[in-house]
Scaffold this motif. Structure first.
Motif, PDB file in Angstrom:
ATOM      1  N   ARG A  89       0.822  -1.201   0.000  1.00 36.36           N
ATOM      2  CA  ARG A  89       0.000   0.000   0.000  1.00 36.36           C
ATOM      3  C   ARG A  89       0.864   1.263   0.000  1.00 36.36           C
ATOM      4  N   GLN A  90       1.986   1.248   0.702  1.00 38.80           N
ATOM      5  CA  GLN A  90       2.894   2.396   0.691  1.00 38.80           C
ATOM      6  C   GLN A  90       3.425   2.655  -0.714  1.00 38.80           C
ATOM      7  N   THR A  91       3.763   1.589  -1.428  1.00 34.16           N
ATOM      8  CA  THR A  91       4.293   1.748  -2.777  1.00 34.16           C
ATOM      9  C   THR A  91       3.218   2.246  -3.729  1.00 34.16           C
ATOM     10  N   ILE A  92       1.994   1.719  -3.581  1.00 35.15           N
ATOM     11  CA  ILE A  92       0.895   2.196  -4.425  1.00 35.15           C
ATOM     12  C   ILE A  92       0.708   3.697  -4.224  1.00 35.15           C
ATOM     13  N   ALA A  93       0.692   4.122  -2.961  1.00 32.28           N
ATOM     14  CA  ALA A  93       0.496   5.544  -2.665  1.00 32.28           C
ATOM     15  C   ALA A  93       1.615   6.395  -3.244  1.00 32.28           C
ATOM     16  N   ARG A  94       2.850   5.925  -3.083  1.00 32.09           N
ATOM     17  CA  ARG A  94       3.990   6.711  -3.568  1.00 32.09           C
ATOM     18  C   ARG A  94       4.004   6.805  -5.093  1.00 32.09           C
ATOM     19  N   ARG A  95       3.760   5.672  -5.760  1.00 29.91           N
ATOM     20  CA  ARG A  95       3.817   5.673  -7.223  1.00 29.91           C
ATOM     21  C   ARG A  95       2.695   6.511  -7.839  1.00 29.91           C
ATOM     22  N   LEU A  96       1.505   6.443  -7.259  1.00 31.36           N
ATOM     23  CA  LEU A  96       0.390   7.222  -7.804  1.00 31.36           C
ATOM     24  C   LEU A  96       0.641   8.715  -7.627  1.00 31.36           C
ATOM     25  N   LYS A  97       1.201   9.075  -6.479  1.00 31.83           N
ATOM     26  CA  LYS A  97       1.484  10.492  -6.259  1.00 31.83           C
ATOM     27  C   LYS A  97       2.633  10.955  -7.144  1.00 31.83           C
ATOM     28  N   ASP A  98       3.626  10.103  -7.345  1.00 27.89           N
ATOM     29  CA  ASP A  98       4.730  10.441  -8.250  1.00 27.89           C
ATOM     30  C   ASP A  98       4.218  10.665  -9.664  1.00 27.89           C
ATOM     31  N   ALA A  99       3.232   9.842 -10.067  1.00 27.86           N
ATOM     32  CA  ALA A  99       2.666   9.994 -11.411  1.00 27.86           C
ATOM     33  C   ALA A  99       2.018  11.363 -11.561  1.00 27.86           C
ATOM     34  N   GLN A 100       1.299  11.800 -10.522  1.00 23.95           N
ATOM     35  CA  GLN A 100       0.667  13.121 -10.579  1.00 23.95           C
ATOM     36  C   GLN A 100       1.699  14.239 -10.587  1.00 23.95           C
ATOM     37  N   ASN A 101       2.773  14.059  -9.838  1.00 26.68           N
ATOM     38  CA  ASN A 101       3.782  15.107  -9.722  1.00 26.68           C
ATOM     39  C   ASN A 101       4.684  15.191 -10.946  1.00 26.68           C
ATOM     40  N   THR A 102       4.863  14.063 -11.654  1.00 36.66           N
ATOM     41  CA  THR A 102       5.829  14.010 -12.753  1.00 36.66           C
ATOM     42  C   THR A 102       5.191  14.234 -14.111  1.00 36.66           C
ATOM     43  N   ALA A 103       4.139  13.499 -14.412  1.00 40.23           N
ATOM     44  CA  ALA A 103       3.542  13.542 -15.748  1.00 40.23           C
ATOM     45  C   ALA A 103       2.555  14.702 -15.878  1.00 40.23           C
ATOM     46  N   ALA A 104       2.412  15.168 -17.109  1.00 40.01           N
ATOM     47  CA  ALA A 104       1.380  16.167 -17.412  1.00 40.01           C
ATOM     48  C   ALA A 104       0.127  15.398 -17.808  1.00 40.01           C
ATOM     49  N   MET A 105      -0.611  14.921 -16.793  1.00 37.35           N
ATOM     50  CA  MET A 105      -1.733  14.018 -17.040  1.00 37.35           C
ATOM     51  C   MET A 105      -2.972  14.757 -17.517  1.00 37.35           C
ATOM     52  N   LEU A 106      -3.602  14.155 -18.502  1.00 31.55           N
ATOM     53  CA  LEU A 106      -4.843  14.685 -19.049  1.00 31.55           C
ATOM     54  C   LEU A 106      -5.703  13.495 -19.438  1.00 31.55           C
ATOM     55  N   THR A 107      -7.020  13.648 -19.405  1.00 26.52           N
ATOM     56  CA  THR A 107      -7.928  12.553 -19.725  1.00 26.52           C
ATOM     57  C   THR A 107      -8.904  12.986 -20.805  1.00 26.52           C
ATOM     58  N   THR A 108      -9.086  12.115 -21.783  1.00 24.71           N
ATOM     59  CA  THR A 108     -10.103  12.345 -22.809  1.00 24.71           C
ATOM     60  C   THR A 108     -11.118  11.204 -22.754  1.00 24.71           C
ATOM     61  N   TYR A 109     -12.365  11.499 -23.110  1.00 25.46           N
ATOM     62  CA  TYR A 109     -13.465  10.536 -22.932  1.00 25.46           C
ATOM     63  C   TYR A 109     -14.183  10.264 -24.251  1.00 25.46           C
ATOM     64  N   ASN A 110     -14.783   9.090 -24.301  1.00 24.50           N
ATOM     65  CA  ASN A 110     -15.641   8.726 -25.426  1.00 24.50           C
ATOM     66  C   ASN A 110     -16.586   7.652 -24.909  1.00 24.50           C
ATOM     67  N   GLU A 111     -17.442   7.145 -25.770  1.00 21.49           N
ATOM     68  CA  GLU A 111     -18.326   6.053 -25.380  1.00 21.49           C
ATOM     69  C   GLU A 111     -18.433   5.067 -26.527  1.00 21.49           C
ATOM     70  N   ALA A 112     -18.691   3.817 -26.178  1.00 20.93           N
ATOM     71  CA  ALA A 112     -18.769   2.758 -27.179  1.00 20.93           C
ATOM     72  C   ALA A 112     -20.068   1.983 -27.027  1.00 20.93           C
ATOM     73  N   ASP A 113     -20.652   1.652 -28.180  1.00 23.43           N
ATOM     74  CA  ASP A 113     -21.842   0.801 -28.229  1.00 23.43           C
ATOM     75  C   ASP A 113     -21.365  -0.654 -28.180  1.00 23.43           C
ATOM     76  N   MET A 114     -21.725  -1.379 -27.136  1.00 27.71           N
ATOM     77  CA  MET A 114     -21.230  -2.739 -26.926  1.00 27.71           C
ATOM     78  C   MET A 114     -22.151  -3.805 -27.520  1.00 27.71           C
ATOM     79  N   SER A 115     -23.096  -3.403 -28.351  1.00 34.85           N
ATOM     80  CA  SER A 115     -24.093  -4.347 -28.874  1.00 34.85           C
ATOM     81  C   SER A 115     -23.461  -5.501 -29.632  1.00 34.85           C
ATOM     82  N   HIS A 116     -22.547  -5.190 -30.556  1.00 31.72           N
ATOM     83  CA  HIS A 116     -21.980  -6.233 -31.411  1.00 31.72           C
ATOM     84  C   HIS A 116     -21.143  -7.229 -30.610  1.00 31.72           C
ATOM     85  N   ILE A 117     -20.350  -6.713 -29.678  1.00 36.40           N
ATOM     86  CA  ILE A 117     -19.527  -7.621 -28.872  1.00 36.40           C
ATOM     87  C   ILE A 117     -20.402  -8.501 -27.979  1.00 36.40           C
TER      88      ILE A 117
END
Length: 525
Positions: free
Chosen positions: A305-333
């Motif tokens: 749990r300590q490593t999870i916390a450290r790595r996730l916070k490092d990711a926020q501090n280091t990377a220029a994180m951005l999120t983009t969204y979309n949606e998918a119709d799952m009918s065929h699958i």
């Protein structure tokens, strides 16, 4: 003479480079002392000496390549080039240590002579220490060869250490909850007729006062009880919950209180024996307030749990994180799964799930948008021409992210089998360091927990992670008609330092197209 060979340093790694020899021919080495540094295309790793001796011969020079299993040096017995000063210092240290240690009895000396040291093994590259999660065998217990005796926990996984031979646990040298270095002796295993070491009870871990470790009776100074024997982890839980060990009935060997007993007592606090014993003599106070129990609980974070916390916070501090969204119709699958689920199960021996389609869709999108499959190393960009997909798996001990290798070469059946094996190993705590290293892209499925939408955090040093979510029927417009379709929101978090917005949107659209029209995956479109 002992051969020093190249160990198996990871899946798909067939050779290594000798980065540097840390010892020269003729040098004396101690057991577990580093002698050579190896380098692969993914990481570096040290090889330690399996025993005391002299490095007689080096067979592969620095900078040369050696295959897995190849002998690269020979270790012999002797004193080597140890200087007189080093010898004098060592003798002085031994004398000081001996003077500070109580002279063992003849029985102890006999046991020590026949006892086998249980050392912390090399549990993975870059791991230098472990936490003793729980002793599965106590001092005095008999064990069979290959029977688990202790559970070790690192910042990435848990691992059981088994007995190298049959015998009796005569001594614990490290208590539950404490840390130990790789190569450190944590217990001693005696012969079947050996007795536990005398005068050497296990050292209690921090915060374990009032508990007992390794079969030593606990003494509660407040209540005066001295006959309740609690395991280390159980003692911690009871202390933090304010429960007297004397009030808990143990179900372990010889009446020991196990962790399960402590947790049960925490959820259903037992009636205090001390108060009931005094009920006849002490005056009753009907208006006394009812005991509410502990309102807070302080528990030390596990290394994972300590490593999870450290790595996730490092990711926020280091990377220029951005999120983009979309949606998918799952009918065929969903229709494809319904049509072929029985045939698929019959042929592959596993159910056809959604994850294999997502893995294939992501591989296709990664081929079209290589920057999402790349990583930043200083001022360089490393583009990966392979597709090792990390699959986020939630376990009782925390989030782990095992890696499915070469997904571009796997069929849907191969992907489902691979994910099934990794999931089983994760739940059983059997994941190795190799299982969780080297991924190029991550998929996280929050939909299994009911998440409708989220923004996943990057798994460094990767540049992208896809978030899957709950499939929910919603009204959508198809050919100017409002229809009900099973829809899923998709989220791609990416490192904007290396992935541009256009590339991120293109990637997510490509994943959407492959999911809504699975034939694209078959035709490689």
């Amino acid at each position: 003479m002992t051969d020093i060979k190249i160990p198996n340093v990871g899946e798909s790694v067939s050779e290594v480079t000798i980065a540097s020899w840390m010892k020269k021919a003729g040098d004396s080495v101690k057991k577990d002392e580093a002698i050579v540094e190896l380098e692969t295309d993914k990481a570096s790793q040290e090889i330690v000496s399996p025993e005391d001796g002299v490095l007689e011969e080096i067979l592969v020079a620095e900078g040369d390549v050696a295959e897995i299993g190849k002998v690269i040096a020979k270790l012999g017995s002797g004193s080597g080039k140890t200087s007189s000063k080093e010898t004098k210092d060592a003798n002085k240290g031994d004398a000081e240590t001996k003077s500070q240690t109580e002279e063992p009895s003849s029985d102890e000396a006999a046991d020590a002579g026949s006892a086998l040291d249980i050392d912390v093994p090399n549990v993975g590259e870059s791991v230098s220490e472990v936490t003793i999660a729980s002793w599965m065998k106590q001092v005095g217990d008999t064990v069979e060869k290959d029977e688990p005796i202790v559970e070790l926990e690192t910042d990435k996984a848990a691992q059981e250490l088994v007995a190298p031979r049959s015998g009796i646990i005569v001594e614990h040298l490290v208590a539950e909850g404490d840390t130990a270095k790789v190569g450190q002796t944590i217990a001693r295993l005696g012969e079947s007729n050996s007795a536990p070491a005398k005068g050497k009870p296990d050292a209690p871990s921090k915060g374990d006062e009032g508990g007992a470790v390794g079969g030593t009776p606990s003494v509660n100074k407040d209540s005066g009880s001295s006959d309740a024997v609690a395991m280390p982890s159980a003692a911690r839980i009871l202390k933090e919950s304010g429960i007297d060990a004397a009030d808990v009935e143990g179900t372990g060997k010889d009446g020991r209180i196990t962790k399960a007993d402590a947790l049960k007592a925490k959820d259903n606090p037992p009636v205090k024996k001390s108060s009931s014993d005094k009920s006849d003599s002490a005056p009753k106070t009907p208006s006394a307030p009812r005991e509410l129990g502990a309102r807070e609980e302080r528990v030390r974070m596990s290394r994972l749990r300590q490593t999870i916390a450290r790595r996730l916070k490092d990711a926020q501090n280091t990377a220029a994180m951005l999120t983009t969204y979309n949606e998918a119709d799952m009918s065929h699958i969903m229709a494809m799964r319904s049509d072929y689920k029985e045939l698929f199960l019959k042929k592959h021996g596993i159910k056809l799930g959604f994850m294999s389609f997502f893995v294939k869709a992501c591989v296709q999108a990664l081929k079209d948008v290589p920057s999402v499959n790349a990583e930043i190393d200083g001022t360089d960009i490393i583009y990966k021409n392979y597709y090792d997909i990390s699959i986020a798996v939630g376990t009782d001990k925390g989030l782990v992210v095992p890696v499915l290798r070469d997904c571009d070469e796997l069929s849907l059946g191969g992907i489902e089998k691979g994910i099934g094996k990794l999931g089983e190993k994760a739940r059983d705590g059997q994941l190795s360091m190799d299982d969780m290293s080297g991924g190029t892209f991550t998929i996280s499925n929050g939909g299994v927990y009911g998440s409708l939408m989220s923004s996943p955090i990057l798994n460094p040093p990767q540049s992208g992670i896809l978030g899957m979510h709950k499939i929910e029927k919603r009204p959508v417009v198809v050919d100017d008609q409002i229809v009900i379709r099973p829809m899923m929101y998709l989220a791609l978090s990416y490192d904007h330092r290396i992935v541009d917005g256009k590339e991120a949107v293109t990637f997510l659209v490509r994943v959407k197209e492959c999911l809504e029209d699975p034939e694209r995956l078959l035709l490689d479109l």
